[in-house]
Design a protein around this motif. Structure first.
Motif, short mmCIF file in Angstrom:
data_model
loop_
_atom_site.label_atom_id
_atom_site.label_comp_id
_atom_site.label_asym_id
_atom_site.label_seq_id
_atom_site.Cartn_x
_atom_site.Cartn_y
_atom_site.Cartn_z
N ASP A 174 -5.38 -1.10 -7.71
CA ASP A 174 -5.75 -1.67 -6.42
C ASP A 174 -6.81 -0.79 -5.77
O ASP A 174 -6.74 0.44 -5.83
CB ASP A 174 -4.53 -1.78 -5.51
CG ASP A 174 -3.64 -2.95 -5.88
OD1 ASP A 174 -3.76 -4.00 -5.23
OD2 ASP A 174 -2.84 -2.82 -6.83
N LYS A 206 -8.03 0.30 4.01
CA LYS A 206 -7.88 -1.15 3.98
C LYS A 206 -7.92 -1.64 2.55
O LYS A 206 -8.77 -1.26 1.75
CB LYS A 206 -9.00 -1.79 4.80
CG LYS A 206 -8.92 -3.32 4.82
CD LYS A 206 -10.09 -3.91 5.60
CE LYS A 206 -10.07 -5.42 5.56
NZ LYS A 206 -11.23 -6.00 6.28
N HIS A 207 -6.97 -2.53 2.22
CA HIS A 207 -6.87 -3.05 0.86
C HIS A 207 -7.99 -4.06 0.62
O HIS A 207 -8.12 -5.05 1.33
CB HIS A 207 -5.51 -3.70 0.65
CG HIS A 207 -5.29 -4.19 -0.75
ND1 HIS A 207 -5.29 -5.52 -1.09
CD2 HIS A 207 -5.08 -3.51 -1.91
CE1 HIS A 207 -5.07 -5.66 -2.38
NE2 HIS A 207 -4.94 -4.45 -2.91
N CYS A 245 -9.02 0.26 -2.35
CA CYS A 245 -9.03 0.32 -0.89
C CYS A 245 -10.32 0.99 -0.44
O CYS A 245 -10.94 1.76 -1.19
CB CYS A 245 -7.82 1.09 -0.36
SG CYS A 245 -6.23 0.43 -0.87
N THR A 299 0.83 -1.21 0.00
CA THR A 299 0.00 0.00 0.00
C THR A 299 0.86 1.25 0.00
O THR A 299 0.55 2.23 -0.68
CB THR A 299 -0.93 0.00 1.22
OG1 THR A 299 -1.69 -1.22 1.23
CG2 THR A 299 -1.89 1.17 1.18
N ARG A 308 -5.69 3.08 -5.74
CA ARG A 308 -4.24 3.19 -5.65
C ARG A 308 -3.64 2.40 -6.81
O ARG A 308 -4.19 1.35 -7.19
CB ARG A 308 -3.72 2.66 -4.31
CG ARG A 308 -4.28 3.40 -3.10
CD ARG A 308 -3.65 2.90 -1.82
NE ARG A 308 -2.26 3.26 -1.72
CZ ARG A 308 -1.82 4.39 -1.16
NH1 ARG A 308 -2.68 5.25 -0.64
NH2 ARG A 308 -0.53 4.65 -1.10
#
Length: 568
Positions: A420, A427-428, A422, A370, A410
């Motif tokens: 990605d 939080k991913h 989140c 992250t 992200r």
């Protein structure tokens, strides 16, 4: 010398004393006897034996400027000094300088000092070697970089592992095959200054970017397979002024991990000597042994730019990018485990790392992933079609049943095929892929079309440069330049006519609608007032007894109008 004089005064001076003094001072016996003779005449000579008298030739500031003008060529400066002395005056310039002393080119005569007498060439060269250091002579001949090679640099105090890292890019002077294109790869890496261990490496086919730095940083910090065992978060990282290392994404990643980034001054490679030495070592130990290695930089070449777009280039003699990356990673492993630098007292870098008892700050892989991704900067809504980002839609199986949720994007810079996701708290949630990605065949056709368009544009620009090129006839005697390339009157007229039809300034018609007259209280130049249209007065009412006012542009009165009964 004073002791020898005292022995002579006591009549106890012998040749053995003189020989012993000469051996201690590194001179001959004859020189010591001469110094004794000079000291007998002058007390100052006894204090500073062998010192030259003040009338010897020395390099002055004016001569230093001439040496800089001639780029360190001392013989050329001496020739110009001899030629200047032949004029006999600073203000008189000879019409025909002496053939033996004249120089075909040089500084203006006013900048050349007038010496009387002019020293011989051997005396002048000896003065240059005496009054100018080796660094100054190298700087005058080849510039500041050559002078820096003669400078003395101190060593930093010994530190501990992960105290300071240094990072840099290095370009491999060879060509590799990257998906059909011949490119020069770049290597980005981090090295620990205390143990000389390479913590992270990333190889990029082509020009590196902040994505290369983030990938190398992730490999440097993680200590899990396939990385490690060296790694962890450093306390400080030294970088140069490269925009990749100082980008927002990279500095944010360092700041999130609590790493201080030290931006070094420009053109100061000696301030990060550990990674600079690593760059030189990989060039001599690895790149020089690979096929296609060149000492001089090789321009970027693409096989798709040649004739016959779409045809794969000739890459039979070039390494593939995959093989090159494997070679770099294998050499990095050899450096860490088998290479034994002198500074480590016979230990390998990894041995020195493991022997250091300094605690290591590890960062979980999920958090590090992250940290090393760039943030989009604004929340987005997860719709039934996925997430919309940069005009594209990204979907993933885990999005099922979560439509309407607010998420953040992200991404790794320049990696548009995958992002990605989140949640609002950071939080991913998972990766997402491009929904309507083009097929490999479409991408190949698109690259071919772009290469063909670029080739056509380059051909057009080259043809335009050929038209603008001016050719001159070669000369063997001093005469004015003679232009080549004759045109007929018809050819010149046609080209000028084409220019007339394409020049917007010449197609403009500024006098088509004359501007209105300025207000009466303005002070208008006569030349501008003549170009304006006079204001039209208001018409008089019908049936008025007043005279008809002029309402024409020529100033004449308009003819009277009549009503329905024919009355004026």
């Amino acid at each position: 010398m004073r002791r020898l004089l005292a022995l002579r005064a006591e009549r106890r001076l012998s040749r053995e004393h003189v020989r012993l003094a000469g051996e201690c001072l590194g001179v001959s016996e004859r020189t010591v006897w001469r110094w004794l003779a000079e000291a007998s005449l002058s007390p100052w000579a006894a204090i500073r034996p062998g010192e030259r008298s003040g009338d010897r030739f020395e390099i002055t500031r004016e001569i230093r400027i001439l040496l800089a003008y001639w780029h360190g060529n001392a013989s050329a400066v001496h020739r110009q000094l001899v030629a200047r002395a032949g004029t006999g005056s600073r203000d008189v310039q000879p019409t025909t300088p002496p053939e033996a002393a004249a120089s075909p080119a040089g500084a203006p005569p006013a900048a050349v000092p007038l010496l009387d007498p002019v020293p011989s060439l051997s005396t002048f060269l000896r003065a240059v070697r005496r009054d100018l250091t080796a660094g100054e002579r190298a700087g005058l001949a080849a510039g500041p970089d050559a002078a820096r090679a003669h400078d003395v640099f101190g060593k930093r105090a010994a530190s501990w592992r992960n105290h300071v890292w240094e990072a840099d890019h290095v370009q491999a002077p060879l060509l590799v095959d990257a998906d059909g294109d011949l490119v020069r790869p770049w290597v980005t890496w981090f090295i620990d200054t205390a143990t000389k261990v390479i913590t992270g490496t990333a190889v990029t086919p082509g020009v590196p970017s902040r994505a290369s730095v983030l990938a190398a940083l992730r490999a440097a910090v993680l200590r899990e397979e396939p990385y490690g065992p060296a790694g962890g978060a450093p306390e400080q990282v030294r970088v140069d002024r490269g925009k990749d290392f100082l980008s927002t994404a990279v500095t944010t990643a360092f700041g999130t991990m609590g790493v201080m980034v030290k931006d070094l001054p420009a053109y100061s490679p000696y301030l990060k000597g550990t990674v600079e030495n690593l760059n030189r070592a990989v060039d001599r130990m690895l790149f020089a042994a690979l096929p296609g290695y060149t000492l001089t930089p090789t321009k970027y070449r693409s096989g798709r730019r040649s004739k016959g777009a779409g045809r794969r280039p000739e890459t039979s003699g070039a390494m593939s990018f995959q093989d090159f990356t494997a070679q770099v990673l294998a050499w990095t492993h050899w450096w860490n485990t088998e290479h034994r630098p002198k500074a480590l007292s016979g230990r390998a870098p990894l041995e020195a790392w493991q022997a250091d008892p300094t605690p290591i700050t590890d960062i979980p892989a999920a958090d590090l992933w992250t940290f090393t991704l760039e943030d989009d900067g604004r929340p987005r809504k997860l719709t039934s079609h996925g997430v919309r980002w940069r005009g594209r839609t990204y979907i993933a199986p885990w999005m099922t049943g979560q439509a309407g949720r607010t998420v953040n994007v992200r991404f790794m810079p320049h990696h548009d095929h995958e992002i990605d996701i989140c949640d609002a708290s950071g939080k991913h949630l998972g990766p997402a892929h491009l929904a309507d990605a083009a097929t490999p065949e479409q991408l190949q056709a698109l690259r071919t079309a772009r290469a063909e368009r670029a080739r056509r544009l380059r051909a057009e620009v080259k043809a335009a440069e050929t038209l603008r090129r001016q050719r001159f006839a070669p000369a063997t005697t001093a005469e004015p330049a003679q232009r080549l390339g004759a045109l007929t009157s018809a050819q010149a007229g046609d080209e000028l006519a084409a220019v007339e039809h394409t020049d917007a300034s010449k197609l403009a018609l500024p006098d088509l609608i004359p501007p209105a007259a300025p207000p009466a209280d303005w002070r208008t130049p006569a030349s501008l007032a003549a170009l304006t249209t006079p204001s039209l007065p208001a018409p008089f009412p019908s049936g008025s007894d007043e005279e008809a006012a002029p309402d024409r542009r020529d100033g004449r009165a308009a003819p009277p109008t009549t009503d329905e009964n024919g009355e004026a």
